[in-house]
Scaffold this motif. Structure first.
Motif, PDB file in Angstrom:
ATOM      1  N   THR A 199       2.230  -3.768   5.939  1.00 21.32           N
ATOM      2  CA  THR A 199       2.560  -4.146   7.310  1.00 21.32           C
ATOM      3  C   THR A 199       1.604  -3.512   8.308  1.00 21.32           C
ATOM      4  OG1 THR A 199       4.874  -4.339   6.638  1.00 21.32           O
ATOM      5  CG2 THR A 199       4.425  -4.240   8.996  1.00 21.32           C
ATOM      6  N   SER A 200       1.182  -2.286   8.043  1.00 20.13           N
ATOM      7  CA  SER A 200       0.221  -1.642   8.943  1.00 20.13           C
ATOM      8  C   SER A 200      -1.093  -2.417   8.963  1.00 20.13           C
ATOM      9  CB  SER A 200      -0.031  -0.199   8.503  1.00 20.13           C
ATOM     10  OG  SER A 200      -0.534  -0.152   7.176  1.00 20.13           O
ATOM     11  N   TYR A 201      -1.483  -2.962   7.807  1.00 24.72           N
ATOM     12  CA  TYR A 201      -2.693  -3.784   7.735  1.00 24.72           C
ATOM     13  C   TYR A 201      -2.516  -5.064   8.547  1.00 24.72           C
ATOM     14  CZ  TYR A 201      -5.900  -7.228   5.698  1.00 24.72           C
ATOM     15  OH  TYR A 201      -6.824  -8.225   5.522  1.00 24.72           O
ATOM     16  N   TYR A 211       6.191  -8.483  18.011  1.00 21.90           N
ATOM     17  CA  TYR A 211       7.557  -8.293  18.512  1.00 21.90           C
ATOM     18  C   TYR A 211       8.539  -8.151  17.350  1.00 21.90           C
ATOM     19  CZ  TYR A 211      11.980  -9.157  20.889  1.00 21.90           C
ATOM     20  OH  TYR A 211      13.268  -9.052  21.350  1.00 21.90           O
ATOM     21  N   GLN A 212       8.343  -8.958  16.309  1.00 23.31           N
ATOM     22  CA  GLN A 212       9.227  -8.883  15.146  1.00 23.31           C
ATOM     23  C   GLN A 212       9.081  -7.554  14.404  1.00 23.31           C
ATOM     24  OE1 GLN A 212       8.021 -12.405  13.014  1.00 23.31           O
ATOM     25  NE2 GLN A 212       9.560 -13.697  14.008  1.00 23.31           N
ATOM     26  N   LEU A 213       7.910  -6.934  14.518  1.00 25.74           N
ATOM     27  CA  LEU A 213       7.646  -5.681  13.802  1.00 25.74           C
ATOM     28  C   LEU A 213       7.807  -4.451  14.691  1.00 25.74           C
ATOM     29  CD1 LEU A 213       4.468  -6.775  11.803  1.00 25.74           C
ATOM     30  CD2 LEU A 213       6.806  -6.591  10.941  1.00 25.74           C
ATOM     31  N   ARG A 214       8.397  -4.616  15.858  1.00 25.83           N
ATOM     32  CA  ARG A 214       8.459  -3.529  16.834  1.00 25.83           C
ATOM     33  C   ARG A 214       9.252  -2.326  16.332  1.00 25.83           C
ATOM     34  NH1 ARG A 214      12.146  -7.321  17.835  1.00 25.83           N
ATOM     35  NH2 ARG A 214      14.216  -6.801  18.665  1.00 25.83           N
ATOM     36  N   ALA A 215      10.212  -2.545  15.437  1.00 25.67           N
ATOM     37  CA  ALA A 215      11.045  -1.443  14.941  1.00 25.67           C
ATOM     38  C   ALA A 215      10.741  -1.105  13.485  1.00 25.67           C
ATOM     39  CB  ALA A 215      12.523  -1.809  15.090  1.00 25.67           C
ATOM     40  N   PHE A 216       9.650  -1.642  12.959  1.00 18.86           N
ATOM     41  CA  PHE A 216       9.357  -1.471  11.534  1.00 18.86           C
ATOM     42  C   PHE A 216       9.025  -0.020  11.200  1.00 18.86           C
ATOM     43  CE2 PHE A 216       6.761  -1.646   7.711  1.00 18.86           C
ATOM     44  CZ  PHE A 216       7.535  -2.458   6.903  1.00 18.86           C
ATOM     45  N   LYS A 217       9.508   0.436  10.018  1.00 14.58           N
ATOM     46  CA  LYS A 217       9.301   1.822   9.609  1.00 14.58           C
ATOM     47  C   LYS A 217       8.376   1.968   8.408  1.00 14.58           C
ATOM     48  CE  LYS A 217      13.718   3.715  11.284  1.00 14.58           C
ATOM     49  NZ  LYS A 217      14.987   4.387  10.876  1.00 14.58           N
ATOM     50  N   SER A 218       8.659   1.241   7.302  1.00 12.55           N
ATOM     51  CA  SER A 218       7.890   1.525   6.095  1.00 12.55           C
ATOM     52  C   SER A 218       7.904   0.375   5.099  1.00 12.55           C
ATOM     53  CB  SER A 218       8.438   2.784   5.405  1.00 12.55           C
ATOM     54  OG  SER A 218       9.794   2.600   5.035  1.00 12.55           O
ATOM     55  N   LEU A 255       4.958   3.505   0.639  1.00  9.38           N
ATOM     56  CA  LEU A 255       3.515   3.330   0.716  1.00  9.38           C
ATOM     57  C   LEU A 255       2.935   4.079   1.905  1.00  9.38           C
ATOM     58  CD1 LEU A 255       3.122  -0.473  -0.109  1.00  9.38           C
ATOM     59  CD2 LEU A 255       2.808   1.472  -1.632  1.00  9.38           C
ATOM     60  N   ASN A 256       1.718   4.554   1.710  1.00 11.26           N
ATOM     61  CA  ASN A 256       0.992   5.207   2.793  1.00 11.26           C
ATOM     62  C   ASN A 256       0.613   4.162   3.846  1.00 11.26           C
ATOM     63  OD1 ASN A 256      -0.915   6.480   4.456  1.00 11.26           O
ATOM     64  ND2 ASN A 256      -1.687   7.732   2.783  1.00 11.26           N
ATOM     65  N   PRO A 257       0.943   4.388   5.116  1.00  8.55           N
ATOM     66  CA  PRO A 257       0.607   3.399   6.160  1.00  8.55           C
ATOM     67  C   PRO A 257      -0.884   3.107   6.266  1.00  8.55           C
ATOM     68  CG  PRO A 257       2.153   5.037   6.992  1.00  8.55           C
ATOM     69  CD  PRO A 257       1.691   5.531   5.654  1.00  8.55           C
ATOM     70  N   LYS A 258      -1.729   4.015   5.767  1.00 10.95           N
ATOM     71  CA  LYS A 258      -3.171   3.801   5.846  1.00 10.95           C
ATOM     72  C   LYS A 258      -3.669   2.820   4.790  1.00 10.95           C
ATOM     73  CE  LYS A 258      -4.200   8.362   7.803  1.00 10.95           C
ATOM     74  NZ  LYS A 258      -4.964   9.626   7.650  1.00 10.95           N
ATOM     75  N   GLN A 259      -2.837   2.548   3.783  1.00  6.44           N
ATOM     76  CA  GLN A 259      -3.242   1.597   2.757  1.00  6.44           C
ATOM     77  C   GLN A 259      -3.220   0.182   3.320  1.00  6.44           C
ATOM     78  OE1 GLN A 259      -0.278   3.139  -0.161  1.00  6.44           O
ATOM     79  NE2 GLN A 259      -2.001   3.216  -1.585  1.00  6.44           N
ATOM     80  N   ALA A 260      -4.122  -0.650   2.825  1.00  4.37           N
ATOM     81  CA  ALA A 260      -4.251  -2.005   3.367  1.00  4.37           C
ATOM     82  C   ALA A 260      -3.765  -3.047   2.373  1.00  4.37           C
ATOM     83  CB  ALA A 260      -5.701  -2.267   3.766  1.00  4.37           C
TER      84      ALA A 260
END
Length: 278
Positions: free
Chosen positions: A106-108, A155-162, A181-186
């Motif tokens: 998700t971070s990617y 907007y849909q991901l505004r409260a996303f955690k992990s 998962l590490n948020p830095k992973q893509a």
């Protein structure tokens, strides 16, 4: 010079937008649909030229400016996505080969969405100053559509955690392990997280966890369906239980599913479920 800029911008725009659609939605048919629409619109401009003139130079010029960019971008897209295919290949179980199930964290996706904002603004600006006729309007509305869609995604991901890997061991799903998962992973596959050459590790579901209608977590479920359950010794995996186990009890091997659940204090309720056969 304007013609060269128009060709480059058109080809890059079609390729990147189709790639964006594929990466965000994970549905290659939607990306192909976008390219088909652009191709039909370019043919709408090209066919009248063919019918109204016998000048081969003019016909070739219009083809190169209007039609060839979408053909070129389509070839690039097909090459980068591994070939023209609307279906995933079946797993050949006798060889114990795993399907390459890529996870786009998700971070990617969030970073990619911001990047597409920048690209869409560039496309809109160049379409206003360098491109004319129907193509100008197409690129303008496509760029605007990308921006609007990106705003909706954020907007849909505004409260996303992990993002969480859930690894289940045993035919009856006896042992359950989780790893955040590490948020830095893509972009990752299960082999980047856990390897065991003795078993087939099958991805069989993606579970979206909502709280008060806000997406909080994504769980990527993998299954080692062995008749002899074993423990995973990797300290990164924590043994746990699943509060929504009843919602995945009927899922089968070599299938995939997308399940959306609303989390309550002591239970989960199903919002939506889609099943796919690999």
């Amino acid at each position: 010079m304007n013609d060269i800029v128009s060709f480059i911008m058109s080809a890059l725009s079609y390729f990147i937008i189709s790639h964006f659609i594929y990466r965000i939605t994970n549905k290659i048919k939607w990306a192909y649909g976008f390219l088909i629409i652009i191709f039909l619109s370019s043919m709408y401009e090209f066919i009248p030229v063919v019918l109204m003139t016998n000048d081969l130079y003019v016909i070739l010029y219009v083809f190169l400016i209007r039609v060839f960019p979408v053909l070129f971008s389509s070839v690039l897209f097909i090459k980068f996505t591994g070939g023209l295919s609307f279906r995933s290949r079946r797993i050949k179980t006798p060889k114990l080969k795993e399907k390459k199930d890529e996870i786009f964290t998700t971070s990617y996706l969030i970073k990619f969405t911001y990047l597409m904002f920048v690209f869409a603004l560039i496309v809109i600006g160049l379409s206003i100053f360098f491109i004319e006729d129907l193509l100008q309007y197409i690129l303008f509305f496509l760029g605007s559509g990308v921006i609007i869609y990106g705003i909706v995604v954020l907007y849909q991901l505004r409260a996303f955690k992990s993002d969480v890997i859930v690894l289940i061991v045993g035919k009856q799903k006896e042992n359950i392990y989780m790893r955040e998962l590490n948020p830095k992973q893509a972009i990752i596959t299960i082999k980047d997280i856990y390897q065991n050459e003795n078993y087939l590790i099958d991805k069989f579901a993606t579970v979206y966890i909502y709280e008060q209608n806000k997406l909080k977590e994504k769980h990527y479920l993998y299954w080692i369906a062995t008749s002899q359950p074993f423990d995973i010794e990797d300290p990164m995996f924590k043994k746990t239980t699943l509060g929504y186990k009843e919602h995945i009890a009927e899922l089968m091997k070599y299938h995939d599913a997308i399940i959306k659940l609303e989390k309550h204090k002591l239970s989960y309720t199903k919002i939506n479920e889609k099943k796919y056969k690999k």
